[in-house]
Design a protein around this motif. Structure first.
Motif, short mmCIF file in Angstrom:
data_model
loop_
_atom_site.label_atom_id
_atom_site.label_comp_id
_atom_site.label_asym_id
_atom_site.label_seq_id
_atom_site.Cartn_x
_atom_site.Cartn_y
_atom_site.Cartn_z
N ASP A 68 0.83 -1.21 0.00
CA ASP A 68 0.00 0.00 0.00
C ASP A 68 0.86 1.26 0.00
OD1 ASP A 68 -2.27 -1.54 0.03
OD2 ASP A 68 -2.62 -1.35 2.18
N ARG A 69 1.91 1.25 0.81
CA ARG A 69 2.79 2.42 0.88
C ARG A 69 3.54 2.63 -0.43
NH1 ARG A 69 4.27 4.02 6.32
NH2 ARG A 69 3.13 2.80 7.87
N ALA A 70 4.03 1.50 -1.02
CA ALA A 70 4.81 1.60 -2.25
C ALA A 70 3.96 2.02 -3.44
CB ALA A 70 5.50 0.26 -2.54
N ALA A 71 2.65 1.87 -3.35
CA ALA A 71 1.76 2.32 -4.41
C ALA A 71 1.76 3.85 -4.52
CB ALA A 71 0.34 1.82 -4.17
N ILE A 72 2.22 4.52 -3.46
CA ILE A 72 2.24 5.98 -3.43
C ILE A 72 3.65 6.52 -3.65
CG2 ILE A 72 1.76 8.00 -2.00
CD1 ILE A 72 -0.30 6.25 -0.51
N ALA A 73 4.63 5.87 -2.98
CA ALA A 73 6.02 6.32 -3.06
C ALA A 73 6.92 5.20 -2.56
CB ALA A 73 6.22 7.58 -2.21
N PRO A 74 8.21 5.23 -2.86
CA PRO A 74 9.11 4.22 -2.29
C PRO A 74 8.91 4.13 -0.78
CG PRO A 74 10.27 5.54 -3.91
CD PRO A 74 8.92 6.18 -3.73
N ALA A 75 8.84 2.88 -0.29
CA ALA A 75 8.41 2.67 1.10
C ALA A 75 9.39 1.78 1.86
CB ALA A 75 7.02 2.04 1.12
N THR A 76 9.40 1.98 3.17
CA THR A 76 10.22 1.18 4.07
C THR A 76 9.38 0.84 5.30
OG1 THR A 76 12.24 2.29 3.37
CG2 THR A 76 12.33 1.09 5.45
N VAL A 77 9.45 -0.43 5.73
CA VAL A 77 8.77 -0.87 6.94
C VAL A 77 9.74 -1.71 7.76
CG1 VAL A 77 6.48 -0.87 5.85
CG2 VAL A 77 7.87 -2.95 5.83
N PRO A 78 9.44 -1.89 9.06
CA PRO A 78 10.29 -2.79 9.84
C PRO A 78 10.29 -4.19 9.24
CG PRO A 78 8.91 -1.46 11.28
CD PRO A 78 8.41 -1.22 9.89
N ALA A 79 11.45 -4.79 9.14
CA ALA A 79 11.57 -6.10 8.52
C ALA A 79 11.13 -7.19 9.49
CB ALA A 79 13.01 -6.36 8.09
N PRO A 80 10.27 -8.11 9.05
CA PRO A 80 9.98 -9.28 9.88
C PRO A 80 11.26 -10.05 10.16
CG PRO A 80 8.42 -9.11 8.07
CD PRO A 80 9.49 -8.10 7.80
N ARG A 81 11.28 -10.77 11.25
CA ARG A 81 12.52 -11.46 11.65
C ARG A 81 12.95 -12.54 10.66
NH1 ARG A 81 10.10 -13.72 17.20
NH2 ARG A 81 9.04 -11.71 16.99
N ASP A 82 12.04 -13.01 9.82
CA ASP A 82 12.38 -14.06 8.86
C ASP A 82 12.79 -13.50 7.50
OD1 ASP A 82 11.39 -16.33 10.58
OD2 ASP A 82 9.52 -15.20 10.33
N ALA A 83 12.85 -12.19 7.36
CA ALA A 83 13.06 -11.59 6.05
C ALA A 83 14.37 -12.03 5.42
CB ALA A 83 13.00 -10.07 6.15
N ALA A 84 15.48 -11.92 6.14
CA ALA A 84 16.77 -12.24 5.54
C ALA A 84 16.85 -13.71 5.15
CB ALA A 84 17.89 -11.88 6.51
N ALA A 85 16.42 -14.61 6.03
CA ALA A 85 16.51 -16.04 5.73
C ALA A 85 15.70 -16.39 4.49
CB ALA A 85 16.02 -16.85 6.93
N MET A 86 14.49 -15.88 4.40
CA MET A 86 13.63 -16.24 3.27
C MET A 86 14.04 -15.53 1.98
SD MET A 86 9.79 -16.96 4.67
CE MET A 86 9.34 -15.27 4.98
N LEU A 87 14.32 -14.24 2.05
CA LEU A 87 14.62 -13.51 0.83
C LEU A 87 16.01 -13.84 0.30
CD1 LEU A 87 12.91 -10.12 1.72
CD2 LEU A 87 12.08 -11.91 0.19
N ASP A 88 16.95 -14.17 1.17
CA ASP A 88 18.24 -14.66 0.68
C ASP A 88 18.06 -15.95 -0.11
OD1 ASP A 88 19.57 -12.55 1.85
OD2 ASP A 88 20.39 -13.71 3.52
N LEU A 89 17.20 -16.84 0.38
CA LEU A 89 16.96 -18.10 -0.34
C LEU A 89 16.18 -17.83 -1.63
CD1 LEU A 89 17.66 -21.07 -0.14
CD2 LEU A 89 15.50 -21.45 1.05
N TYR A 90 15.29 -16.86 -1.61
CA TYR A 90 14.60 -16.46 -2.83
C TYR A 90 15.60 -15.99 -3.89
CZ TYR A 90 9.50 -16.59 -2.56
OH TYR A 90 8.20 -16.99 -2.56
#
Length: 314
Positions: A68-90
């Protein structure tokens, strides 16, 4: 057997069972003793947190807020604790499959009818952003999105959640347990059977005939994940079948592979490999991550990895 997923061929003796519904599927946990209320509450908290952070089907989730935020402008939110593990594997999945797997495939899935309302109304193919590594950023505490897009962690997210539930059980001094999340299966301590346990015999269900299996995989420790195009399928606008496994480069569903099975020490890796194996390069990803696998083409042809431990009936 139930659906195109691994299921114990025979239930282990002397186990306690805790069953529940979560993230749109049925879960079953088998343990050597009944789970007390505190452990069940911890499992519920882990599942709720993960769903609240990663579900694109919830308007109050972190990924929905970021979209929703990125639909208006570049956005940043607090990263969930699993973000690095999952997105690195992605990132490894995307590289191995030359972009066929992409965590920004959420809008492409929604356009084909796999949307938060489960409309199953096909509005046509839409590729996911090919530049996803430029658009999506993650670090220790921030998740960033430069342009409108929606994260979907379906390629490995359920496997990650199974591992998190398994960690709760292990921390509770449960040395033997099985977590079955309708296609993602984790066994610890040699299964939840007797003191001497050769492992669970897990049926590899035929994707075109639920009454049959193409083989059995005996697993005492580790994870086995399955995926099949018929499990979440619906009619397409052109009369052709649609399903949840899309090629992110085209927005079109996979047509050549019917089902995959993969084993690894952890469920997230097995889940990721089961997704990768629908595409060219999946074998390379599996080999790089120590995964054994079986897959069945829509033609009926069955392939498997070198040294695969599955007992196949074909």
């Amino acid at each position: 057997m139930a659906g195109a997923r691994p299921a114990p061929a025979a239930a282990s003796p002397a186990v306690a069972t805790h069953a529940f519904d979560a993230i749109g599927t049925r879960w079953r946990i088998d343990t050597e003793r009944p789970l007390d209320e505190a452990i069940v509450a911890r499992i519920d908290d882990v599942v709720e947190r993960f769903d609240r952070e990663w579900s694109r089907f919830r308007v109050d989730s972190v990924v929905s807020d970021l979209a929703d935020r990125a639909a208006i402008a570049p956005a940043t939110v607090p990263a969930p604790r699993d973000a690095a593990a999952m997105l690195d594997l992605y990132a490894a999945l995307s590289e191995a499959t030359t972009g066929a797997v992409n965590p920004l495939v959420g809008d492409a899935l929604a356009r084909r009818g796999y949307d938060p309302a489960s409309s199953l109304v096909d509005c046509g193919a839409e590729p996911a952003p090919a530049r996803w590594r430029e658009l999506l950023g993650w670090d220790g505490d921030r998740l960033r999105l430069a342009e409108p897009a929606t994260i979907d962690v379906g390629a490995l997210g359920k496997g990650r959640l199974v591992d998190l539930v398994g960690a709760v059980l292990a921390e509770a001094s449960l040395s033997r347990f099985t977590v079955d999340a309708s296609g993602d299966l984790l066994l610890r301590g040699g299964g939840a059977g007797g003191a001497v346990d050769p492992g669970e015999r897990i049926a590899l269900e035929h994707p075109f005939d639920p009454s049959r299996a193409i083989g059995v995989w005996t697993l005492a420790e580790g994870a086995l994940c399955a995926s099949a195009v018929g499990r979440r399928a619906w009619p397409g606008a052109d009369g052709g079948g649609l399903h949840h496994v899309l090629d992110a480069r085209t927005g079109e569903p996979v047509r050549t592979i019917a089902a995959t099975w993969a084993t690894a020490p952890d469920t997230m890796t097995a889940d990721a490999a089961a997704t990768a194996l629908f595409f060219a390069g999946g074998e390379r990803f599996a080999a790089a991550h120590g995964v054994e696998w079986v897959r069945m083409a829509t033609s009926g042809r069955v392939e498997w990895s070198p040294g695969c431990g599955a007992e196949l009936f074909t």
